[in-house]
Design an enzyme around this catalytic site. Structure first.
Site, PDB file in Angstrom:
ATOM      1  N   LYS A 158      55.390  30.044 143.178  1.00  0.00           N
ATOM      2  CA  LYS A 158      55.903  29.236 144.291  1.00  0.00           C
ATOM      3  C   LYS A 158      57.367  28.891 144.042  1.00  0.00           C
ATOM      4  CE  LYS A 158      51.400  27.202 145.417  1.00  0.00           C
ATOM      5  NZ  LYS A 158      50.603  25.963 145.513  1.00  0.00           N
ATOM      6  N   ARG A 214      60.412  26.441 143.943  1.00  0.00           N
ATOM      7  CA  ARG A 214      60.614  25.014 143.729  1.00  0.00           C
ATOM      8  C   ARG A 214      62.096  24.738 143.481  1.00  0.00           C
ATOM      9  NH1 ARG A 214      56.371  24.302 145.944  1.00  0.00           N
ATOM     10  NH2 ARG A 214      54.348  23.887 144.938  1.00  0.00           N
ATOM     11  N   HIS A 255      56.716  33.442 121.614  1.00  0.00           N
ATOM     12  CA  HIS A 255      56.146  34.642 122.231  1.00  0.00           C
ATOM     13  C   HIS A 255      57.129  35.173 123.277  1.00  0.00           C
ATOM     14  CE1 HIS A 255      52.168  34.203 120.434  1.00  0.00           C
ATOM     15  NE2 HIS A 255      52.269  32.908 120.657  1.00  0.00           N
ATOM     16  N   GLY A 301      49.140  70.361 102.093  1.00  0.00           N
ATOM     17  CA  GLY A 301      49.197  68.922 101.880  1.00  0.00           C
ATOM     18  C   GLY A 301      48.281  68.455 100.774  1.00  0.00           C
ATOM     19  N   ASP A 348      50.172  54.842 102.903  1.00  0.00           N
ATOM     20  CA  ASP A 348      51.033  55.909 102.373  1.00  0.00           C
ATOM     21  C   ASP A 348      52.146  56.223 103.368  1.00  0.00           C
ATOM     22  OD1 ASP A 348      51.999  57.799 100.650  1.00  0.00           O
ATOM     23  OD2 ASP A 348      50.370  59.247 100.940  1.00  0.00           O
TER      24      ASP A 348
END
Length: 630
Positions: free
Chosen positions: A26, A28, A122, A381, A492
């Site tokens: 609204k 104001r 926040h 890997g 890791d």
């Protein structure tokens, strides 16, 4: 009556003090005095205030700060700020950035000596029982972003922040929420990408067509109906809410940063080539990136123009030709340079690059190995050979062939079902596993530019800019912040465990896999395979892992990025590193990192784990630094 300092008509959001309170907006009239911030009903026609609707005692204010606008906020709600006091956040929307900044400055000046000023806040809204920035579900929860420059002489208490718990969380506490909380069952969405069903349960998506959401049973897959009445599951990162007008235009590239835009435009190498992208630094705002060749130059260069907004909500670029919508603005500048280096001549798009789905179809995690085609070896890997291949002859995938005896397989297979639900643009997506034969396979998203470490050493086509390096850091921080928000540890994190996509996006991979290593050398800090160079004192000395040990490793990764892939502590052996780091020795400032960048690295390396920041805070700090560079 106290004299008024400032008066302005703002849009105010309802405070929802009760759970059942409706959310509304609204207009104001706000009146600021030295003691109070009051707001009134206002008669626009007669230009006078009416009844008082609310008052905030300024002595009780704990924080005044900007708020990131909502996703796709209307023009009248692009400049929000918040006043935090005992009753919670009061959200106010200014007409433009200048008015927003002036009111924040004046309010801060008045409340600077208040008791109990917040040290954290926040930066996003409280919506539907949740903070949008950190997903905490308690309205009074401590903020997730540290206020910059808070000190005792500005009203801070000078007390240290309370320590953050560092115990390793249980994996079962994952909180995988749908990534688009603004959408709900019954809403209409539009397909942003084509999607060919990958399982019998899925529904085909055709670009730009509308679909109705029927059910949202999963964080990544929704059940939907098309216009012909057909039903099935769709990947929710392929659709956007109907009404998001920009999504329909080929020049709009939503998830693209500055470096990616420059790479795309330079690759096209066409004078007047352009894209429109979200500003990654200012939520709710947009940037036009334009490539031009001035006076016949062969190389060309990129310019970036922020789309500005007037106080009346109109849009304009370099020259003040005002338009009601962004598409109208783009159409005009396709024919007129009007203050820019060139008109917008050629649309450049990355729309062909669809995001990864969480799995190869709804509910699919076990993959038939007969559907995999092996094309070439990518590397070897910790767990075995990694190959590039195709799933069902058409979808690019990377396949890890797990060497028998290298992994605790049964535990991992159970974990894989959870890991598949982790879906973020800065994480390498796990598509599924092949467990019915040995060796087992782990099937993931394939990224064409390979390992970040190799990319830093060999793959960069030209000397990187500060912005390009920081955007790599930001990509990793955002991927890790997502893992952190789901209480998931990596264990890791390093440049070798990040991959680079075609457009330069960096994604974190192999998160959590080190938990299943059976190699005694790897799991002992005295062994050569243990990631000593990326480990904090509490891991080196006590094997105590937490999200804060990942934070330490992130600081080392930032150092790797800003040295273009150098080995951390390159002149020290493992035992010397353990000794020196435990005594307070830290890596030096790289030549490509200024003091501000280095300060972020160092913030990851306090000896006490609780003194290190969160990934959410690191992502914000890197973003703020990017904004300064640009």
């Amino acid at each position: 009556m106290a004299s008024s300092i400032m008066e302005e008509c703002f849009i105010k959001r309802s405070q929802q003090k009760k759970k059942t309170s409706p959310l509304n907006y609204k207009e104001r009239l706000f009146v600021l005095t030295q003691e109070k911030l009051s707001y009134y009903e206002y008669d626009q026609d007669k230009g006078r205030r009416k009844s008082l609707r609310g008052t905030v005692d300024l002595q009780k204010v704990k924080c005044v700060e900007k708020v990131y606008p909502e996703h796709h906020a209307p023009t009248e709600r692009l400049y929000p700020f918040q006043v935090i006091y005992d009753d919670g956040p009061l959200y106010i929307f200014a007409k433009n950035g200048e008015i927003q900044s002036e009111w924040i400055r004046k309010l801060k000046e008045i409340v600077r000596y208040n008791k109990d000023l917040k040290q954290k806040y926040h930066p996003c809204f409280w919506v539907d029982g949740q903070w949008q920035c950190c997903q905490q579900e308690v309205k009074q929860a401590m903020g997730c972003r540290v206020l910059q420059g808070l000190s005792k002489d500005r009203g801070g208490s000078g007390k240290p922040l309370p320590p953050t718990p560092v115990e390793e969380p249980a994996v079962q506490t994952l909180s995988l929420e749908p990534p688009k909380p603004s959408l709900s069952v019954g809403m209409t969405v539009i397909a942003e990408h084509e999607y060919i069903p990958l399982s019998a349960q899925d529904l085909e998506l055709k670009k730009d067509e509308e679909y109705t959401i029927l059910e949202m049973p999963d964080a990544n897959w929704w059940r939907a109906r098309d216009k012909y009445g057909r039903e099935g599951y769709i990947p929710n990162n392929y659709v956007v809410q109907a009404g998001n007008v920009l999504e329909r235009y080929p020049w709009y590239c939503k998830n693209m940063n500055r470096s990616q835009a420059e790479n795309l435009l330079k690759t096209e190498n066409k004078d007047g080539g352009f894209v429109v992208r979200d500003s990654r630094l200012k939520a709710g705002q947009y940037t036009v990136s334009l490539f031009s060749k001035i006076s016949g130059e062969t190389a060309g260069s990129c310019r970036h123009y922020n789309i500005c907004t007037t106080s009346q909500g109109q849009f304009y670029l370099a020259d003040k030709h005002f338009f009601s919508t962004i598409p109208e603005l783009i159409t005009y500048h396709q024919h007129n340079a009007a203050g820019m280096v060139s008109r917008l001549k050629i649309i450049v798009s990355n729309r062909a690059h669809a995001p990864s789905t969480a799995g190869l179809g709804y509910g699919m995690w076990e993959i038939n190995p007969r559907h995999l085609t092996f094309i070439k070896e990518l590397g070897n890997g910790q767990f075995g050979v990694v190959k590039y291949g195709k799933w069902q002859g058409q979808h690019d995938v990377a396949i890890k062939m797990i060497k028998e005896g290298s992994m605790s397989e049964e535990e991992f297979i159970e974990e894989a079902k959870i890991m598949m639900k982790l879906c973020h643009e800065n994480l390498v997506q796990l598509y599924g596993v092949c467990t019915k034969q040995r060796p087992i396979y782990i099937v993931t998203e394939f990224l064409s530019n390979g390992c970040l470490l190799t990319y830093l050493k060999e793959g960069l086509k030209q000397h990187p800019t500060n912005i390009q390096l920081l955007e790599m850091c930001k990509d990793v921080a955002e991927g890790m912040a997502y893992l952190e928000s789901n209480q998931y540890l990596h264990r890791d994190l390093a440049a070798r465990n990040c991959l680079v996509d075609t457009n330069g996006t960096v994604k974190v991979t192999d998160f959590g896999l080190s938990r299943y290593v059976l190699d005694d050398e790897y799991t002992s800090s005295e062994g050569s395979k243990f990631p000593v160079r990326w480990s904090p004192p509490e891991v080196l000395l006590y094997r105590k892992f937490s999200s804060k040990s990942d934070i330490w490793a992130y600081g080392i990764l930032m150092w790797e990025i800003h040295t273009l892939g150098k080995l951390p502590y390159e002149r020290l052996d493992n035992q010397a590193i353990v000794d020196q780091v435990s005594k307070g020795y830290r890596l030096y400032r790289p030549q490509l990192a200024n003091e501000r960048v280095y300060s972020i690295m160092k913030s990851c390396w306090p000896e006490k784990a609780e003194e290190r920041p969160t990934f959410q805070e690191l992502a914000v700090n890197v973003q703020d630094l990017l904004y300064e560079f640009q």
